[in-house]
Scaffold this motif. Structure first.
Motif, short mmCIF file in Angstrom:
data_model
loop_
_atom_site.label_atom_id
_atom_site.label_comp_id
_atom_site.label_asym_id
_atom_site.label_seq_id
_atom_site.Cartn_x
_atom_site.Cartn_y
_atom_site.Cartn_z
N SER A 42 0.83 -1.21 0.00
CA SER A 42 0.00 0.00 0.00
C SER A 42 0.86 1.25 0.00
O SER A 42 0.52 2.25 -0.64
N THR A 43 1.98 1.20 0.71
CA THR A 43 2.89 2.35 0.77
C THR A 43 3.43 2.67 -0.62
O THR A 43 3.44 3.84 -1.04
N LEU A 44 3.86 1.65 -1.35
CA LEU A 44 4.37 1.87 -2.70
C LEU A 44 3.28 2.47 -3.59
O LEU A 44 3.54 3.41 -4.35
N LEU A 45 2.07 1.96 -3.48
CA LEU A 45 0.98 2.48 -4.29
C LEU A 45 0.70 3.95 -3.96
O LEU A 45 0.46 4.77 -4.85
N GLN A 46 0.77 4.30 -2.68
CA GLN A 46 0.55 5.69 -2.27
C GLN A 46 1.67 6.61 -2.76
O GLN A 46 1.42 7.77 -3.10
N ILE A 47 2.90 6.10 -2.79
CA ILE A 47 4.00 6.90 -3.33
C ILE A 47 3.79 7.13 -4.83
O ILE A 47 3.95 8.25 -5.33
N ILE A 48 3.42 6.08 -5.54
CA ILE A 48 3.16 6.22 -6.98
C ILE A 48 2.04 7.23 -7.22
O ILE A 48 2.10 8.03 -8.16
N SER A 49 1.02 7.21 -6.38
CA SER A 49 -0.12 8.12 -6.55
C SER A 49 0.23 9.57 -6.23
O SER A 49 -0.51 10.48 -6.60
N GLY A 50 1.34 9.76 -5.50
CA GLY A 50 1.70 11.10 -5.06
C GLY A 50 1.14 11.47 -3.71
O GLY A 50 1.29 12.61 -3.27
N SER A 51 0.51 10.52 -3.02
CA SER A 51 -0.12 10.81 -1.74
C SER A 51 0.90 10.98 -0.61
O SER A 51 0.68 11.75 0.31
N ILE A 52 1.99 10.21 -0.68
CA ILE A 52 3.04 10.31 0.33
C ILE A 52 4.39 10.34 -0.38
O ILE A 52 4.52 9.82 -1.50
N PRO A 53 5.42 10.93 0.24
CA PRO A 53 6.73 11.00 -0.42
C PRO A 53 7.55 9.73 -0.19
O PRO A 53 7.38 9.02 0.80
N ALA A 54 8.46 9.47 -1.11
CA ALA A 54 9.45 8.43 -0.90
C ALA A 54 10.55 8.97 0.00
O ALA A 54 10.76 10.18 0.10
#
Length: 206
Positions: A42-54
């Motif tokens: 889920s974290t990777l998906l949120q990073i891809i979406s732009g919701s959270i930073p890497a």
């Protein structure tokens, strides 16, 4: 729309969840992100979406070889995930009309046709707060599927769906495979077995 990730890594506190993922997502393909609980799907998906930073690394969005500013990536994507909030005081037509003031309806569908495709005709006058968990999940998926979008991001898409709801999901999502980039985070094979590429996050654990 293509998405290129380079050396993408995420750390919580002092622990690396995943490290140095390099991958190219290309339009017209479907991808699954798999791995055990806590591996960062889920974290990777949120990073891809732009919701959270890497923590480190880059995500580059390209449309017809033109680089898209990450600030505007939301215009190209739709999502369905367990943490997506619905406005529960709205009725179904009210929520759909509100949503489609921000997103264009795909395929020239009408609001009534979308309600029919969701199999929610009998509940269209209820407030969303009175929907069952399965009905809410079908609605979340419908908002993603019936919006004009280059990229669809799905996290555990059959959560709360029964067998009929899962069949509905598979029927609708496979209609979109040819022209849409679809990325699915899941541990349930039935949710992603149609995908033609996979990222297994066990390969990127520190």
């Amino acid at each position: 729309m293509d998405i290129h990730i380079h050396n993408l890594s995420k750390k919580f506190n002092k622990e690396w969840i995943f490290k140095d993922i390099n991958f190219n997502f290309k339009r017209g393909n479907s991808y699954s992100i798999t791995g055990p609980n806590g591996s960062g799907k889920s974290t990777l998906l949120q990073i891809i979406s732009g919701s959270i930073p890497a923590t480190k690394g880059t995500v580059v969005y390209k449309s017809d070889q033109e680089v898209i500013d990450p600030e505007y990536f939301y215009q190209y994507q739709t999502q369905a995930n367990p943490y997506l909030e619905l406005i529960e005081e709205f009725t179904l037509p009210e929520l759909l009309k509100f949503h489609f003031t921000f997103k264009k309806i795909a395929g020239n569908l009408s609001i009534s046709e979308i309600i029919n495709r969701l199999y929610l005709e009998d509940s269209k006058h209820k407030q969303i707060k009175n929907f069952s968990s399965g009905m809410k999940q079908r609605l979340k998926l419908g908002l993603a599927f019936f919006s004009e979008s280059d990229v669809i991001l799905l996290d555990e898409p059959t959560t709360n769906l029964d067998a009929l709801g899962t069949k509905w999901y598979l029927n609708e999502v496979t209609k979109l495979l040819e022209n849409t980039l679809i990325i699915i985070s899941s541990n349930q094979k039935i949710e992603y077995e149609f995908c033609n590429k996979n990222i297994d996050l066990r390969d990127f654990k520190d």
